[in-house]
Design a protein around this motif. Sequence first.
Motif, PDB file in Angstrom:
ATOM      1  N   VAL A 138       0.881  -1.007  -0.093  1.00 33.15           N
ATOM      2  CA  VAL A 138      -0.093  -0.002   0.131  1.00 33.15           C
ATOM      3  C   VAL A 138       0.623   1.312  -0.020  1.00 33.15           C
ATOM      4  O   VAL A 138       0.744   2.081  -0.851  1.00 33.15           O
ATOM      5  N   ALA A 139       1.967   1.170   1.040  1.00 39.12           N
ATOM      6  CA  ALA A 139       2.687   2.510   0.992  1.00 39.12           C
ATOM      7  C   ALA A 139       3.289   3.076  -0.044  1.00 39.12           C
ATOM      8  O   ALA A 139       3.060   4.123  -0.393  1.00 39.12           O
ATOM      9  N   PHE A 140       3.741   2.040  -0.994  1.00 39.22           N
ATOM     10  CA  PHE A 140       4.657   2.722  -1.986  1.00 39.22           C
ATOM     11  C   PHE A 140       3.890   3.305  -3.371  1.00 39.22           C
ATOM     12  O   PHE A 140       3.920   4.283  -3.546  1.00 39.22           O
ATOM     13  N   PRO A 141       2.946   2.387  -3.861  1.00 36.07           N
ATOM     14  CA  PRO A 141       2.269   3.047  -4.872  1.00 36.07           C
ATOM     15  C   PRO A 141       1.251   4.165  -4.732  1.00 36.07           C
ATOM     16  O   PRO A 141       1.104   4.937  -5.343  1.00 36.07           O
ATOM     17  N   VAL A 142       0.826   4.096  -3.336  1.00 36.52           N
ATOM     18  CA  VAL A 142       0.066   5.198  -2.957  1.00 36.52           C
ATOM     19  C   VAL A 142       0.801   6.543  -2.905  1.00 36.52           C
ATOM     20  O   VAL A 142       0.502   7.668  -3.588  1.00 36.52           O
ATOM     21  N   GLN A 143       2.020   6.615  -2.404  1.00 33.23           N
ATOM     22  CA  GLN A 143       3.073   7.574  -2.527  1.00 33.23           C
ATOM     23  C   GLN A 143       3.244   8.280  -3.904  1.00 33.23           C
ATOM     24  O   GLN A 143       3.416   9.051  -4.381  1.00 33.23           O
ATOM     25  N   ILE A 144       3.676   6.905  -4.887  1.00 30.25           N
ATOM     26  CA  ILE A 144       4.146   7.245  -6.266  1.00 30.25           C
ATOM     27  C   ILE A 144       2.987   7.858  -7.068  1.00 30.25           C
ATOM     28  O   ILE A 144       3.133   9.024  -7.663  1.00 30.25           O
ATOM     29  N   VAL A 145       1.669   7.356  -6.909  1.00 32.97           N
ATOM     30  CA  VAL A 145       0.522   7.540  -7.568  1.00 32.97           C
ATOM     31  C   VAL A 145       0.153   9.236  -7.483  1.00 32.97           C
ATOM     32  O   VAL A 145       0.046  10.037  -8.050  1.00 32.97           O
ATOM     33  N   LEU A 146       0.073   9.560  -5.977  1.00 33.18           N
ATOM     34  CA  LEU A 146      -0.649  10.752  -5.634  1.00 33.18           C
ATOM     35  C   LEU A 146       0.447  11.815  -6.051  1.00 33.18           C
ATOM     36  O   LEU A 146       0.132  12.858  -6.194  1.00 33.18           O
ATOM     37  N   ASP A 147       1.895  11.672  -5.930  1.00 31.42           N
ATOM     38  CA  ASP A 147       2.764  12.525  -6.312  1.00 31.42           C
ATOM     39  C   ASP A 147       2.602  12.799  -7.898  1.00 31.42           C
ATOM     40  O   ASP A 147       2.682  13.902  -8.213  1.00 31.42           O
ATOM     41  N   LEU A 148       2.442  11.558  -8.666  1.00 30.96           N
ATOM     42  CA  LEU A 148       2.195  11.793  -9.885  1.00 30.96           C
ATOM     43  C   LEU A 148       0.978  12.681 -10.434  1.00 30.96           C
ATOM     44  O   LEU A 148       0.955  13.560 -11.380  1.00 30.96           O
ATOM     45  N   ILE A 149      -0.117  12.429  -9.841  1.00 28.91           N
ATOM     46  CA  ILE A 149      -1.342  13.148 -10.294  1.00 28.91           C
ATOM     47  C   ILE A 149      -1.171  14.358  -9.585  1.00 28.91           C
ATOM     48  O   ILE A 149      -1.809  15.562  -9.981  1.00 28.91           O
ATOM     49  N   GLY A 150      -0.387  14.549  -8.576  1.00 31.60           N
ATOM     50  CA  GLY A 150      -0.380  16.242  -8.019  1.00 31.60           C
ATOM     51  C   GLY A 150      -1.459  16.304  -6.753  1.00 31.60           C
ATOM     52  O   GLY A 150      -1.530  17.382  -6.349  1.00 31.60           O
ATOM     53  N   VAL A 151      -1.781  15.198  -6.378  1.00 30.98           N
ATOM     54  CA  VAL A 151      -2.676  15.230  -5.141  1.00 30.98           C
ATOM     55  C   VAL A 151      -1.888  15.959  -3.815  1.00 30.98           C
ATOM     56  O   VAL A 151      -0.771  15.266  -3.489  1.00 30.98           O
ATOM     57  N   GLN A 152      -2.502  16.850  -3.034  1.00 30.94           N
ATOM     58  CA  GLN A 152      -1.680  17.427  -2.195  1.00 30.94           C
ATOM     59  C   GLN A 152      -2.683  17.634  -0.691  1.00 30.94           C
ATOM     60  O   GLN A 152      -3.874  17.499  -0.827  1.00 30.94           O
ATOM     61  N   GLY A 153      -2.151  17.672   0.315  1.00 33.21           N
ATOM     62  CA  GLY A 153      -2.766  17.973   1.544  1.00 33.21           C
ATOM     63  C   GLY A 153      -3.537  16.729   2.093  1.00 33.21           C
ATOM     64  O   GLY A 153      -3.292  15.661   1.857  1.00 33.21           O
ATOM     65  N   GLU A 154      -4.791  17.166   2.636  1.00 40.46           N
ATOM     66  CA  GLU A 154      -5.317  16.245   3.379  1.00 40.46           C
ATOM     67  C   GLU A 154      -6.110  15.073   2.650  1.00 40.46           C
ATOM     68  O   GLU A 154      -6.596  14.071   2.941  1.00 40.46           O
ATOM     69  N   LEU A 155      -6.294  15.716   1.359  1.00 40.21           N
ATOM     70  CA  LEU A 155      -6.943  14.705   0.552  1.00 40.21           C
ATOM     71  C   LEU A 155      -6.163  13.435   0.123  1.00 40.21           C
ATOM     72  O   LEU A 155      -6.804  12.177  -0.049  1.00 40.21           O
TER      73      LEU A 155
END
Length: 400
Positions: A138-155
Motif C-alpha cells: 500500500v505505502a509505495f504505490p500510494v506515494q508514487i501515484v499521488l505524487d504523479l497526479i499532484g494530489v496534495q494535503g489532506e486529500l
Amino acid sequence: MTTVTSPITSPIDLFSDHTLQNTEAVFAELRETAPVVHLPANDAWAITRYEDVREALGDPATFSSKQVAFNPQMNQILSGTSLAADPPQHGDLRAVLTDNLSPRAMRKMKGEIYAKADALVRELAGRGSFEGMTDMAVAFPVQIVLDLIGVQGELRAKILPWGEAAFNLLGPLNERAQASFPIAGELFKWTHEEMKGEDLAEGSIGRNIWEAAERGEISHESFGYIVHQILAAGMDTTITTIGNLLVQLGNHPEQYAQLRENPSLAAAALAEVLRTKTPAPVFGRVTTREVEVAGQTIPAGAQIALLYGSGNMDPRKFENPEIFDITRNPVDHLGFGYGIHACAGQGLAKLEINGLLEALIRHVESFRIGEVTQRLNNFTRPLATIEVLDIVTAEVPATA
C-alpha cells in the motif's frame, strides 16, 4: 431449419462471498463446464477460456465496453471515460492517458521511483519482519501515484478508500456495493465537481491533463473522468499485485532463490504473478449483435463476463497452469487485458513493481510468509494482511 442449442447454465454467482474467496476453484469449475456459461444469478454470459476471452477483447465492435460494470448506475457514471468508451471516442480519451503514461514519460520517472523503492525495501528488510500490505504494497504505490497526479494535503489520506469503494461498484448492486456508494460518491464529487487544475501540483500528470482540457483537446468533464481512472486503477490493482508478488515468492523459496541467482528473470516473474493471481479477474462487456462464441449463440444486448483470471489458468493455453514458474515468461497473459482496452497504466505499474522487486533481490536473501488474510471486493482480489517473517538480509548485493 436452424437448430438452437440450449445454453449451458450454472447457479454460480460471480460476486458471492464464496466466489470471491475461492475464485480459482470456481473459475476452474466454470472453465471445464463449457467455454461459454450462462449465469442467471448475474444475468450474464461468462466466457471462460483463454482464446475466446482474448478474441472477444480484440473485437470491440461486437463486445462493447459500454457495460464494463455489472450494474446500470455505474455504467452511466463511467460513460465518457476511456474505460467505458468504444472507438472512435475511445481513441481521443485514451490518447490523453497514454501521452502522460508513455514509455518515454516512464523512463524519466524510473530513477526516482527505483531510488524510493530501494530505500523502502532496505529499511523494511532491516526490521527482520514487516506487514506486507500496509508497509510495502500500500505505502509505495500510494506515494508514487499521488505524487504523479499532484494530489496534495489532506486529500491524500482519502484516495485509497475512495478507490477501493469505486471498484466495489463495478460489480452488481449487492451489499458490498451499496455500502461503498457513499464513500465512492465522495471520489466522484471531488473529481467531477470540486477538483481544479490549480489544486494539483505543477508538472504533475493531473495538471497536464487539466491543461489539455484548457487547450480544448478534451472536455473539462473528461478531465475529471481521466483523473478518477488513474487514481482508482493506478493504485488498487498495483497494490494487489505487489501483495501477490510477496506471497508467491515467499511461498516458493526455490523460485525466489532462482530469481536472486538470475535477476534478469524479474520481468518474467512479474508476468507469472499476474497470470497466476490476476488482480482484476472479471471484466464486463455487452454484445452489440448476436454472436457465436465456441459454438454457443449469445444474443445481442447480453451482459458478458470476460473471465481474465480463468483464461490465465486455462490448461489449453498454459501447460500445468497451477504451477508457479518464473521461467515460464507468459508474456501473453491477460492480467493487463488485451486489445484497445489493455491497461493504460501498465507501464507505471511495471515500473513500481519492478523497482520493488529489484530492491528485494538486492537486499533480501530469503524470507517467509506467515498468516495472510483477504479483503473481499467485488472487482479486485486484494489481500488485507501479509506477515513477512524471518528476513535474512543479503550480505552482498545480488549481481544484476
